[in-house]
Motif scaffolding. Sequence first.
Motif, PDB file in Angstrom:
ATOM      1  N   ALA A 241       0.851  -1.202  -0.045  1.00 17.40           N
ATOM      2  CA  ALA A 241      -0.024  -0.148   0.057  1.00 17.40           C
ATOM      3  C   ALA A 241       1.015   0.949   0.215  1.00 17.40           C
ATOM      4  O   ALA A 241       1.999   1.052   0.779  1.00 17.40           O
ATOM      5  CB  ALA A 241      -0.792  -0.042   1.312  1.00 17.40           C
ATOM      6  N   LEU A 242       0.375   2.168  -0.892  1.00 14.36           N
ATOM      7  CA  LEU A 242       1.364   3.633  -0.859  1.00 14.36           C
ATOM      8  C   LEU A 242       0.763   4.406   0.339  1.00 14.36           C
ATOM      9  O   LEU A 242       0.053   5.371   0.103  1.00 14.36           O
ATOM     10  CB  LEU A 242       0.904   4.258  -1.901  1.00 14.36           C
ATOM     11  CG  LEU A 242       1.823   5.110  -2.405  1.00 14.36           C
ATOM     12  CD1 LEU A 242       3.529   4.586  -2.805  1.00 14.36           C
ATOM     13  CD2 LEU A 242       1.493   5.811  -3.927  1.00 14.36           C
ATOM     14  N   GLU A 243       1.395   4.072   1.503  1.00 15.16           N
ATOM     15  CA  GLU A 243       1.116   4.700   2.933  1.00 15.16           C
ATOM     16  C   GLU A 243       2.208   4.567   3.814  1.00 15.16           C
ATOM     17  O   GLU A 243       2.985   3.821   3.806  1.00 15.16           O
ATOM     18  CB  GLU A 243      -0.080   4.077   3.554  1.00 15.16           C
ATOM     19  CG  GLU A 243      -0.057   2.592   3.853  1.00 15.16           C
ATOM     20  CD  GLU A 243      -1.371   2.109   4.373  1.00 15.16           C
ATOM     21  OE1 GLU A 243      -1.241   0.830   5.017  1.00 15.16           O
ATOM     22  OE2 GLU A 243      -2.529   2.187   3.778  1.00 15.16           O
ATOM     23  N   PRO A 244       2.188   5.486   4.838  1.00 14.95           N
ATOM     24  CA  PRO A 244       3.443   5.573   5.739  1.00 14.95           C
ATOM     25  C   PRO A 244       3.599   4.405   6.483  1.00 14.95           C
ATOM     26  O   PRO A 244       2.459   3.634   6.836  1.00 14.95           O
ATOM     27  CB  PRO A 244       3.071   6.732   6.743  1.00 14.95           C
ATOM     28  CG  PRO A 244       2.069   7.526   5.777  1.00 14.95           C
ATOM     29  CD  PRO A 244       1.392   6.635   4.938  1.00 14.95           C
ATOM     30  N   GLY A 245       4.742   3.885   6.664  1.00 14.37           N
ATOM     31  CA  GLY A 245       5.011   2.589   7.445  1.00 14.37           C
ATOM     32  C   GLY A 245       5.072   1.254   6.539  1.00 14.37           C
ATOM     33  O   GLY A 245       5.556   0.423   6.938  1.00 14.37           O
ATOM     34  N   ALA A 246       4.596   1.473   5.340  1.00 19.35           N
ATOM     35  CA  ALA A 246       4.710   0.208   4.492  1.00 19.35           C
ATOM     36  C   ALA A 246       6.068   0.140   4.151  1.00 19.35           C
ATOM     37  O   ALA A 246       6.916   0.874   3.785  1.00 19.35           O
ATOM     38  CB  ALA A 246       3.719   0.604   3.130  1.00 19.35           C
ATOM     39  N   ARG A 247       6.314  -1.301   3.859  1.00 15.28           N
ATOM     40  CA  ARG A 247       7.678  -1.547   3.386  1.00 15.28           C
ATOM     41  C   ARG A 247       7.640  -1.466   1.791  1.00 15.28           C
ATOM     42  O   ARG A 247       6.519  -1.994   1.136  1.00 15.28           O
ATOM     43  CB  ARG A 247       7.828  -2.960   3.916  1.00 15.28           C
ATOM     44  CG  ARG A 247       8.213  -3.244   5.177  1.00 15.28           C
ATOM     45  CD  ARG A 247       8.477  -4.774   5.361  1.00 15.28           C
ATOM     46  NE  ARG A 247       8.829  -4.674   6.828  1.00 15.28           N
ATOM     47  CZ  ARG A 247       9.277  -5.808   7.638  1.00 15.28           C
ATOM     48  NH1 ARG A 247       9.394  -6.991   6.706  1.00 15.28           N
ATOM     49  NH2 ARG A 247       9.458  -5.843   8.972  1.00 15.28           N
ATOM     50  N   LEU A 248       8.688  -1.122   1.128  1.00 19.18           N
ATOM     51  CA  LEU A 248       8.951  -1.079  -0.232  1.00 19.18           C
ATOM     52  C   LEU A 248      10.176  -1.833  -0.732  1.00 19.18           C
ATOM     53  O   LEU A 248      11.206  -2.020   0.234  1.00 19.18           O
ATOM     54  CB  LEU A 248       8.857   0.292  -0.887  1.00 19.18           C
ATOM     55  CG  LEU A 248       9.771   1.261  -0.658  1.00 19.18           C
ATOM     56  CD1 LEU A 248      11.075   1.173  -1.495  1.00 19.18           C
ATOM     57  CD2 LEU A 248       9.233   2.675  -0.766  1.00 19.18           C
ATOM     58  N   ALA A 249      10.104  -2.346  -1.919  1.00 20.32           N
ATOM     59  CA  ALA A 249      11.362  -2.955  -2.497  1.00 20.32           C
ATOM     60  C   ALA A 249      11.525  -2.535  -3.952  1.00 20.32           C
ATOM     61  O   ALA A 249      10.353  -2.630  -4.513  1.00 20.32           O
ATOM     62  CB  ALA A 249      11.289  -4.339  -2.442  1.00 20.32           C
ATOM     63  N   MET A 250      12.529  -2.390  -4.625  1.00 17.86           N
ATOM     64  CA  MET A 250      12.915  -2.183  -5.842  1.00 17.86           C
ATOM     65  C   MET A 250      13.383  -3.306  -6.519  1.00 17.86           C
ATOM     66  O   MET A 250      14.596  -3.959  -6.067  1.00 17.86           O
ATOM     67  CB  MET A 250      13.888  -1.121  -6.024  1.00 17.86           C
ATOM     68  CG  MET A 250      13.366   0.277  -5.679  1.00 17.86           C
ATOM     69  SD  MET A 250      11.497   0.660  -6.264  1.00 17.86           S
ATOM     70  CE  MET A 250      11.758   0.930  -7.812  1.00 17.86           C
ATOM     71  N   ARG A 251      12.566  -4.167  -7.418  1.00 23.32           N
ATOM     72  CA  ARG A 251      13.166  -5.456  -7.734  1.00 23.32           C
ATOM     73  C   ARG A 251      13.188  -5.483  -9.198  1.00 23.32           C
ATOM     74  O   ARG A 251      12.410  -4.696 -10.050  1.00 23.32           O
ATOM     75  CB  ARG A 251      12.001  -6.665  -7.287  1.00 23.32           C
ATOM     76  CG  ARG A 251      11.932  -6.713  -5.995  1.00 23.32           C
ATOM     77  CD  ARG A 251      10.999  -7.837  -5.540  1.00 23.32           C
ATOM     78  NE  ARG A 251      10.842  -8.047  -4.098  1.00 23.32           N
ATOM     79  CZ  ARG A 251       9.933  -8.355  -3.282  1.00 23.32           C
ATOM     80  NH1 ARG A 251       8.602  -8.236  -4.023  1.00 23.32           N
ATOM     81  NH2 ARG A 251      10.025  -8.271  -2.017  1.00 23.32           N
ATOM     82  N   SER A 252      14.062  -6.335  -9.807  1.00 26.37           N
ATOM     83  CA  SER A 252      14.149  -6.604 -11.086  1.00 26.37           C
ATOM     84  C   SER A 252      12.896  -6.826 -11.697  1.00 26.37           C
ATOM     85  O   SER A 252      12.007  -7.458 -11.326  1.00 26.37           O
ATOM     86  CB  SER A 252      15.298  -7.686 -11.478  1.00 26.37           C
ATOM     87  OG  SER A 252      14.838  -8.802 -10.890  1.00 26.37           O
ATOM     88  N   PRO A 253      12.662  -6.761 -13.076  1.00 28.66           N
ATOM     89  CA  PRO A 253      11.361  -6.916 -13.767  1.00 28.66           C
ATOM     90  C   PRO A 253      10.893  -8.431 -13.422  1.00 28.66           C
ATOM     91  O   PRO A 253       9.854  -8.639 -13.360  1.00 28.66           O
ATOM     92  CB  PRO A 253      11.575  -6.674 -15.099  1.00 28.66           C
ATOM     93  CG  PRO A 253      12.698  -5.700 -15.113  1.00 28.66           C
ATOM     94  CD  PRO A 253      13.637  -5.963 -14.113  1.00 28.66           C
ATOM     95  N   ASP A 254      11.842  -9.501 -13.284  1.00 28.70           N
ATOM     96  CA  ASP A 254      11.362 -10.778 -13.083  1.00 28.70           C
ATOM     97  C   ASP A 254      11.163 -11.070 -11.568  1.00 28.70           C
ATOM     98  O   ASP A 254      10.963 -12.409 -11.333  1.00 28.70           O
ATOM     99  CB  ASP A 254      12.336 -11.721 -13.797  1.00 28.70           C
ATOM    100  CG  ASP A 254      13.706 -11.712 -13.150  1.00 28.70           C
ATOM    101  OD1 ASP A 254      14.050 -11.174 -12.278  1.00 28.70           O
ATOM    102  OD2 ASP A 254      14.585 -12.596 -13.852  1.00 28.70           O
ATOM    103  N   GLY A 255      11.458 -10.195 -10.840  1.00 27.72           N
ATOM    104  CA  GLY A 255      11.360 -10.241  -9.484  1.00 27.72           C
ATOM    105  C   GLY A 255      12.470 -11.181  -8.719  1.00 27.72           C
ATOM    106  O   GLY A 255      12.438 -11.299  -7.596  1.00 27.72           O
TER     107      GLY A 255
END
Length: 111
Positions: free
Chosen positions: A49-63
């Motif tokens: 979710a695009l909300e404060p506290g949410a974890r994010l990761a930048m992954r390659s297109p295939d994951g």
Amino acid sequence: MPRVRIPRVPEPSVFRVLIRASAEEVWNEITRTDPPIAAFFDNRMHVRALEPGARLAMRSPDGAYTGVVGRILEVVPHKRFRHTFRFTHLDDPSALFVTTSSLSKAAYSSR
């Protein structure tokens, strides 16, 4: 008496970037989760979710590879997106960065 060495904390770096696009177009580009994002080395942002506290990761297109991990700190749609990030290939857990994208009709700046 032994000398105590106190490490110096570097001044924060501030970078300003102007993009010829509307704030809405830039917002849609930096927050999308479907196709790869050119500004993020053609990785995809994975976030529940695009909300404060949410974890994010930048992954390659295939994951298969995660290059960056972090947490969302602030979301003001079409105006401000702030999050932490850490490059996964660095062994130093203290190498945590914060980026703030502030958008306006006249310009886009990223710190």
